[in-house]
Structure formats: structure tokens, C-alpha cells
Design an enzyme around this catalytic site. Sequence first.
Site, short mmCIF file in Angstrom:
data_model
loop_
_atom_site.label_atom_id
_atom_site.label_comp_id
_atom_site.label_asym_id
_atom_site.label_seq_id
_atom_site.Cartn_x
_atom_site.Cartn_y
_atom_site.Cartn_z
N ASN A 40 -36.81 62.50 2.08
CA ASN A 40 -37.73 62.72 0.97
C ASN A 40 -38.21 61.42 0.33
O ASN A 40 -39.21 61.40 -0.38
CB ASN A 40 -37.08 63.60 -0.10
CG ASN A 40 -37.26 65.07 0.21
OD1 ASN A 40 -37.75 65.43 1.28
ND2 ASN A 40 -36.84 65.93 -0.71
N CYS A 48 -32.57 69.57 -6.60
CA CYS A 48 -32.87 69.58 -5.17
C CYS A 48 -34.11 68.72 -5.04
O CYS A 48 -34.07 67.56 -5.45
CB CYS A 48 -33.07 71.01 -4.68
SG CYS A 48 -34.10 72.06 -5.70
N ASP A 62 -37.63 69.83 -6.07
CA ASP A 62 -38.40 70.07 -7.29
C ASP A 62 -37.59 70.75 -8.38
O ASP A 62 -38.03 70.86 -9.51
CB ASP A 62 -39.64 70.89 -6.96
CG ASP A 62 -40.65 70.07 -6.18
OD1 ASP A 62 -40.98 68.97 -6.65
OD2 ASP A 62 -41.06 70.51 -5.09
N GLY A 63 -36.45 71.23 -8.00
CA GLY A 63 -35.58 71.82 -9.01
C GLY A 63 -36.00 73.22 -9.43
O GLY A 63 -35.76 73.63 -10.56
N ARG A 108 -33.38 75.85 -4.95
CA ARG A 108 -31.93 75.70 -4.79
C ARG A 108 -31.25 75.39 -6.13
O ARG A 108 -30.14 75.86 -6.39
CB ARG A 108 -31.65 74.58 -3.79
CG ARG A 108 -32.00 74.98 -2.39
CD ARG A 108 -31.98 73.81 -1.45
NE ARG A 108 -33.27 73.11 -1.44
CZ ARG A 108 -33.66 72.27 -0.48
NH1 ARG A 108 -32.85 72.02 0.52
NH2 ARG A 108 -34.83 71.69 -0.52
N LYS A 142 -41.04 79.52 -8.52
CA LYS A 142 -42.42 79.92 -8.23
C LYS A 142 -42.48 81.31 -7.60
O LYS A 142 -42.76 81.47 -6.42
CB LYS A 142 -43.05 78.88 -7.32
CG LYS A 142 -43.05 77.52 -7.99
CD LYS A 142 -43.75 76.38 -7.26
CE LYS A 142 -44.60 76.67 -6.13
NZ LYS A 142 -45.31 75.51 -5.60
N ARG A 178 -43.56 82.24 -3.87
CA ARG A 178 -42.48 82.63 -2.97
C ARG A 178 -42.63 84.08 -2.50
O ARG A 178 -42.25 84.42 -1.39
CB ARG A 178 -41.11 82.47 -3.67
CG ARG A 178 -40.77 81.04 -4.06
CD ARG A 178 -40.43 80.18 -2.86
NE ARG A 178 -40.25 78.79 -3.28
CZ ARG A 178 -41.17 77.85 -3.14
NH1 ARG A 178 -42.33 78.15 -2.56
NH2 ARG A 178 -40.95 76.61 -3.54
#
Lengths: 603, 637
Positions: free
Chosen positions: A288, A375, A377-378, A381, A417, A421
Amino acid sequence: MASAPTSKYNSHSLENESIKRTSRDGINRDPAEAVPRLPGETRITDKEVIYICPFNGPIKGRVYITNYRLYLRSLETDSALILDVPLGVISRIEKMGGATSRGENSYGLDITCKDMRNLRFALKQEGHSRRDMFEILTRYAFPLAHSLPIFAFLNEEKFNVDGWTVYNPVEEYRRQGLPNHHWRITFINKCYGLCDTYPALLVVPFRATDEDLKRVATFRSRNRIPVLSWIHPENKTVIVRCSQPLVGMSGKRNKDDEKYLDVIRETNRQISKLTIYDARPSVNAVANKATGGGYESDDAYHNTELLFLDIHNIHVMRESLKKVKDIVYPNVEESHWLSSLESTHWLEHIKLVLTGAIQVADKVSSGKSSVLVHCSDGWDRTAQLTSLAMLMLDSFYRSIEGFEILVQKEWISFGHKFASRIGHGDKNHADADRSPIFLQFIDCVWQMSKQFPTAFEFNERFLITILDHLYSCRFGTFLYNCESAREKQKVTERTVSLWSLINSNKDTFKNPFYTKEINRVLYPVASMRHLELWVNYYIRWNPRIKQQQPNPVEQRYMELLALRDEYIKRLEELQLANSAKLSDPSTSPSSPSQMLPHVQTHF
Amino acid sequence: MLGKGVVGGGGGTKAPKPSFVSYVRPEEIHTNEKEVTEKEVTLHLLPGEQLLCEASTVLKYVQEDSCQRGICGKLVCTDFKIAFLGDDESALDTDEIQFKNKVIGENDITLHSVDQIYGVFDEKKKTLFGQLKKYPEKLIIHCKDLRVFHFCLRYTKEEEVKRIVSGIIHHTLAPKLLKRLFLFSYATAVQNHTATDPKNHTVMFDTLEDWCWELERTKGSMKYKAVSVNEGYKVCERLPAYFVVPTPLSEENVSRFQGHGIPIWCWSCHNGCALLKMSALPKEQDDGILQIQKSFLDGIYRIIHRPPYEIVKTEDLSSNFLSLQDIQTAYCKFKQLFLIDNSTEFWDTDIKWFSLLESSSWLDIIRRCLKKAIEIIECLEAQNMNVLLLEENASDLCCLVSSLVQVMMDPHCRTRAGFQSLVQKEWIMGGHCFLDRCNHLRQSDKEEHQRHLSLPLTQSKSSPKRGFFREETDHLIKNLLGKRISKLINSSDELQDNFREFYEGWHSKPTDYHGLLLPHVEGPEIKVWAQRYLRWIPEAQILGGGTVATMSKLLEMMEEVQSLQEKIEERHHRQEALQAEAPSLLRNSARLSSLFPFALLQRHSSKPVLPISGWKALGDEEDLAKREDEFVDLGDV
């Protein structure tokens, strides 16, 4: 929902008989009154179709389509099948066969649903009935593509409880004992100016000023700064959530972010280190960096300990669930059930998520250190880990309302989201943003409730109802990606909350075995020996694999409960009769609670 | 193999209730508290039990929060058990003493429950047997009940090591004479036979009356009769002294081939159909003898094919079902999954748990046994046929299948006394070779086979659910078609349809728990019986959870209802006297382990168990795993 022929529907066989006869005569007497309809739901069309049931073969029926649901009633005497499917669960509609293929079943529609099933219909060639049905379904299942409102905005249901009042952030933080000397509530994000995917109200360290927060925000992906999720009532260690730091390839540092983490660490005086749980596998965290993200390195963040939890990304989870569907729908893989199940990796993912949450909970509960979870973007996970850890640590979240608050807080308000999702009302079924992250969380909760059958106030039905309405679009609860978008659309004013439905029928969702225990930390065992596939959810459409409802132990317990209540009543009557006769205060009967010193169940 | 008397042997003078689990009620323990605490350090011998050898300063390893701790003590071997007498007195609070086993203590290993003994030499684990040249530093004992013991001998005197290790190996692994089995010296020492509670009476089936009683109970006496032709085992040693045959069958038929080729009655169904078993006639090459056998069998079949007898379906278990070898191989693999030496091993196997389970085939075997029983029930119940089970000696799969059928069909067999009677009837009197199958005499050439007492329990665990059959079953059923049935039914599809209809029909109706019970046999529904197999594995414990949690709630509620009932009675009798509350057995229900009562004696902190092994490769999803959750354009931040 599809039902196999059951005794409940057998009573309608006469009615079905009459339907069949009239339709043979060519008289189209419409039994539409029997189709359930919500206030605000309108009939669009109905068609005679053949439902190609994967379990019982083709069944002739009439399908009714409204702006909310697809409802099918069998027209055959020996089948009492009913399908009641909210259009929101539809992920994809495809035409099968056509002019070139032969036979009655050639003009087909294949509907892929988000809830682990497919529906297949065959229509008559004449009158363009397939084209009509395809277009109407597409229009109402994917309203966004047709500039139509999502059904939740048309729903006029009224409930005697308002679910939108369940979650009040100020009250929830007050319940946790906040604000206190070390933590303050900030309104810096009131207009979503700091971070557009965060809630308006945030809890941050007392010593960090709003200016500090703004500077930290520049160094966190999508400005999702570390904020408090939960504080331990005794040792005051905290769970803090955020997104990844914007370290990038060059290994950028940000003094404000480093200082901010140190301030968080210091809110709990006993400890020398802050534990950072990065939910990702370490290789992904490293990778990342290439896109500007990364993780907290040792040299920059001195008083921290960084641990990776090896939980995979949304794409891996999506593929894994697809594989689960492959082995359970329509037919359950029989000969190599266990190895097939293993090859889906689904339970392995569940195991890793639970393991991560246990580590977070244990760190906080043992008082060893405060914890920061992120994670990328938080919002996926991270939400799974914080909410599961909170469920393990805080028995309040194991009650019906507590759980609603947990979902409302850690998922809905912190910008999981949901719209992306789940893809509410959106026709792009192959969108790479879709992923069963929330389902995976609910599965973890189910695994916990399986391991601790007396620790949760709610039952399995509660969890399944939540999942059903995650897709149904009947309620506004899961619509949109974040609080700011919801506010803009006035969701709380214009739609009904799912919690209104649940809280006005609470008894249906209660676990009779629930024993309230305050301050008990639950650590599930994250071993494959104890994890199992949630058959009642993933294989529920298969009439041959149906769990007994209620299970025998529960049934027996309910009988005993009724018996106990009856005895208590009788005893009270006897006591009344007795005291009336004697009318002597010294021999007056004791109250039932005194008489039953070992009642441990609370009802 | 412990008789009823044994339960009383360890305790006081109180007559205990017979129970197949010798866990005792707390009241009984409390009266003997002094004895209990003493027992921790001094060796407790049963009547007739003798100490054979011992060794001091042995360390017993215990697992604690994923690290091992040693307890110093004495390791002894008697003619009944291996026992470790530890100096550790910290354990055992009152909750834990409640469910202590009276006969076999926490650190006792009966000689017959030893499965394998390993020695550790320079960190290497080797199987021990026979004469040893070198003695190990560490002894690992795997038990048949899946316990695993680790003893460290590093601090023990050399000659004591030699004595104890060779003693243990000899007494557990060397071939034994039947008369040397401990139970004989025990029985001699304990003469008094405690009376059984007539209400919970187990029928022993060792008298003609017992069989007559069973015939009456199942209303089978119209067509079947109890015979005493084998009294004194004149005809055959394999058969019980008394058994039941079709009424018209003559006694000389029975003796003709030493009981082979005779339909022996197991049980009668409510509709009059019966479950029968028959041991096959010896295989012969000689045409003359074969001719004789054939005419004999024809004669037998003529008897049972005539009215009043129903049509008979023959189910040949020797050729069309599981082989004993299949079962043995599967169980050997399966049990290995639970004999776990340490935490690392537990988590290493956890990643591939499902494929390991599957490769053992054990659950598949369980499923096939249940399926077979359901098939037989369909014949008895839905098609009104008699079923004749055929097997070489009629003492292995016959016992298994016939007792499963009875557990499902006959609610009496689901009571404790009924189940014990069933075991007595089908397994003990049915001539199951426990000595050989369990290899109690340690004859290395004898094949060991697991007896299937675990099966009915597995079945009752999987609560009734709907079922589903596919091609494999179709294939299986085709194989199962006996000659006779194929005459009756034209196509196997029809049979499969009948079967499916029966099975699904039953599952679609509400369950009557006092009637026929059919288990679910679909893949996802056949699960590991955690209470048995995981019971000694600390990592698998759910502290305060598991089905035990709901069961103890149920028991609490039952107690409460009972006490209310008593109070109402009292009120009616105008007796206001205060009654002392009966102590609850499961006071601390929330803190019971999911492996209760087995794991109670292992002390555990409330720390969570954490997997210590990594992630398995994703294979074809590697590329997905590398992707970003979503496109992040962070360039301008």
C-alpha cells in the site's frame, strides 16, 4: 421467502384448486388480495410463469410484481409454494434461451440474488411476456439506474417504536463514562468538514486541540483520524480506530500524527506502549505504500508496537462467498462436503477476523495497553475488529438494543460503505466495490452466539432479519455510504428504521436462554474445531436441510418457563387466600422473589 | 467393563445408583471430604488391586496457557492402572470436586485404556514396545479415551526408570491371559452385589424370562418364541443361552449348523414386522455339502416366507456394506486427530482441519451407518417387510445396525435403562467379540475394531432435520438391492423414490420425541461429537460456553419448577414450615467449560486461546489478495 410445502400452506389447497379451475376456464379471476402489500407499496404487474424450482422441479404459478417485491403463488394443487422476494435482494437479471430454443421453458429469466439463491422463471413466448417482466424487474430492482426512488422512501409503514432514536452518540458515550479527564467530545466534524465519511460527533484525547486534529487528518487516508470507539470502564484503556497513515514510498513522517498517537497512549498512564493492530497482511500493508498509504514504522512511532492481523481484502472475501454459494446452492455438495467447505476459505476468514478481535479485546481487557486499529481506509476490516472486540468486552452490546447501537455506531455512523458494498438499487452487479463484509461480521456474531448460547439477548432470527433487510431496501437503516450522505438525503425523516420493526416485535427476536452478566468478557475459541457453516442462513433455501425450529432444548425450556410462571401465579393465589383467611401480618406470605432465592434467569 | 459394584467400591457404605458414568453427586463427596484430599497424595487401591512398581521424582507436564508446567510426583503401576501421585494440592475447589470420578482419578490411566506408549529420546518420539535397550527421558501415553499424558523421567533414578517403564510396557502391551484380567481379582475381593433399583432395571437377557418379557413388550410373541436349545452352550458358544426364533422353527434346525443359517429375532415393530439376523453358513467348496446347505436354507426360508410372516428382505451386511477393516482404518486416522501433544500441534492441524477430518472418512462411515439404519426402517415401517440382516458371524455390523434401528424406532431404547438393556441384548448377548475388537488381551495378531457404542450418541446429537440424497445414494441403494427385493420392485429408482419420500416425509412433519426419530444424514449435518472427542484438549475449551450452558439453564429451571411444585403441595397441606433449599448442582453455570464435566479438573485462567499458526496459501486468489480494497488516489493529499 421460498417455502417448501408445509402444513401451514396445505390449508390453502382448496383455494389453489379454485384458482386453477378458473384459469382453465379462461376467466382471469385475480386473487391479488391475497398478495401481501406494505403501505406505500404499489402493484405493477402480474404474469403467469413457470417457476423452475431447483428442489421440486417446474411449478406453474402467478407472479405479482410491485415496486417492492416479487411474489409468486403456485397454481398447482399439489404445491403450496410461495415466493416472497424483496426486489432489493436482486443483484442481476438475465434472459435465458429464446426463439432458437424449444419447449415450454425456453423463454427464461434467471435472477441472481444477493442472499445466496437464484430464481428461474420460464415464460410464454406470446405477448412479449418475458420482455415485459425483464423490463419491469430491471426498473424496480435497480431504481437508481432509472431515476426512481429506492422503496424505503416510499414505504409508509408505521411502528409504535421509532428506531431512529435508538442510537444517540452523546448518550452512548455517556454510558461509557465519556467525556472524562482524558477524553473530550469534539464537534469539529459537525458539518463533515474534517472528514466527510466520519460522524459529526467524535471523541478525541483531551489534550489534542481541534487544530491538532486538522493536521493529523492530512496524514491519514481520507482524513479518517484516530478517534475513540470504546473505553474500558475500569482500567481506562481504549480502542481507537482510524485509517492507514499516508507514509508512501518515500516513508513520509508527520510529527503531528506521531505526537497524537503518543497523546492517546498517555491517556492511560500505566503503560509504556500503544498497540497498533493493522488488520491487513503485512505484505499488503507494504504494498500500500506504493499508492501513498502504509503503516506506522518503529522509527517514527517510538512508543508503539505494530502487529498485522492477516485479514484479507474485500475482493478475497467476495470470491470466498461466491465459492460458498457454489457448494450449497442449489445442491449441497455431498460427497466431499468438508474439503469443499475448506476450499472456500470462508471459515478460515471468519477465524482470522475473530482471532484479530480476540487479540484487541484481550489487550484492552488485560489492561496491558490501549489499542489502535486500522486497515486501509478503516471502514471494512476496522469496523469488523472494533465492533467484535466491543461485543466481547461489553455485555451491553449483547442485548438487542445494545447490538443495534453497536451497528449504528461502528458501522453506519463511521462510514462502512453499505451502498457500495451491497449495491442498493444499483444494476452494476460486477462492481468491484461490492463485498460481503457486513455479512461476515454478522456471521462472526453468530459463531459467538453459538459458542455462548446464554450470553446474547437476541436469537438467530434477529441476525437473519438484519441480513434480510440489509438488502431489502424496505428500511433506510443501511442506505448510503456515510452519515453526511444520509443527512443530505434526510434519511431519518424520509424512511423507516429497521430497528422500528425489530423493537416493536422484540419478543420474536429474544433468546430464551439469555442470562445477563455484567462485566463478563467473552472469548470465543477461534478454532476450526468449533467454527461451523451457518446452515440456517447459507443453506436456508434448501427445503431438505432445514433446522428444527425451535430446537428441542429450547422448546423444553419454554415449556418449563410457562410452567414456572403458572406455579408462581398459583402460589400467589394460595398465599392471598391464606392471608385473607388469617389476616395476620406476622404470617403474611413472603413475596415470590424472596421465596425463590435461586432464580437466576431474568425475565 | 466396570460392574455396578465398582461404583460403590471407592466410596462409603451408601448404595449408589447404577450409572454408566461414575460421576457422583456432591453430597456423597462431602461426607468423605477427608478421604478425597488424602487421595491426592496416597495411592488409592480398589479391592483386589495390587501395586506392581513405582518411581519417584517424576514430572507430569500440564498445559497451562499454551506453556507447559511440571508437577513433581510418583508414578506407579498396579494391576489395574497407571497412576500419578502428584504433590500439586492447589487444584480442586469445591466446584470441581463435585464431579470427580470415584474410580478413575484425574491422574489414573487404566491399563486397558492405554492405546500407545511413546518414549522421547534426544527430542525424538518413538513408539515403545517389547524389551528396551535404552530408556527414554520422557514417556508419552496416549489413551483410548483420547487423553494424552506426558511424564518426564529425567530426574528419576535410573533403576526406577527401568522398573517403571518396563513395568508399564509389560502390563499394558504384552499379551495377557484372560484369567489375569483385573476384573476377576476385583470380583473375588468384592463379594457383595449391590441391589439394583427395580425402576431402572437393566434387562440382562440371560434368562428365558427376559426374552419373553422383551417379546411381550414389543408384541412379538405371536410369531416368535424364546428357545432354550442352547442352554449350557450345547449348540454353540457364540450364541447366548437363550434367544428368540420364528415359532415354527424346530430346535433341531438350530443345532444343524451350530446356529448358522438360523433367523434370530432382534426386535418387533409396532406393525408386526420384525428385524432378524442370521449368521451365514460356512463357505464350502464341496458340491455335496453346498447342496445340503442350499436345501437347508430353502427350508428355513420356506418357514419365514409363509404367512403369518411378512415378506422378508435380506440385507447382506458382509458384502454390501462397510467392512470392519474400513471402520478400523477410519477410526485409527480419526482418533489421531484428537491425540494432540501440544498447542503447536493443535493449531497446525487447525488450518487443514476439515480436510483432515474428511480424509479419515470417519464421519462418512457414521453417515453410512445412519443411512443404512434408515433404509431398514423404511422397509419395516413403510413397506411392512421383515428385514433379515445377514453377516458372517452376525456379531459386528448386525449389532451395530440392529441397535441403531431400535434406538430410532423404539423410544424405550432412548431411556437409560432401555439403552443399557439394548446394549446388553444386541452387543453382549449378541456375541460381539469385545475381547478381540478392543484387543483387551493385547494379542498383536488380532485385528482391533471399534465397537460402535458411540454411534447412537452421535445420532442423537444431530437433531432431526430434513434430508437430501443424490447420485451416490442412488448408487448405494442399487448395490443394496437384495435378490428378493428386486423381484418385488422393478426399478431401483422406485426404491430410491420410496426411500426419499419416507425420509423427507418424516422430516417435513413435526417431531414426536416419543416416536420414530430419524437423524439427518446430509454432509453439513454430520458433525464431530465434540463432547467426546475434544474433551481433553484445553485449546478446544469454551469457558462458560457450549451446549452445557443451555443444558444447565434447563436444569436450573427444572429445579425451580420442582421447588415451586413442592411449595404448592405444602400450601395445600397448610404446612408452613420452611424447607431448606436443595443445593444446586450447577450453581456456577456460567463458568462451566463447554467440555463439562470432563474438563473440569483442568485449571484454566480466563485468558483467551489464540491460534499460533499462520495463514494457508490462497492459491488461485493470490492476485485478488494483492489488490487494493478500492482505488485510492492519494496523489494530491
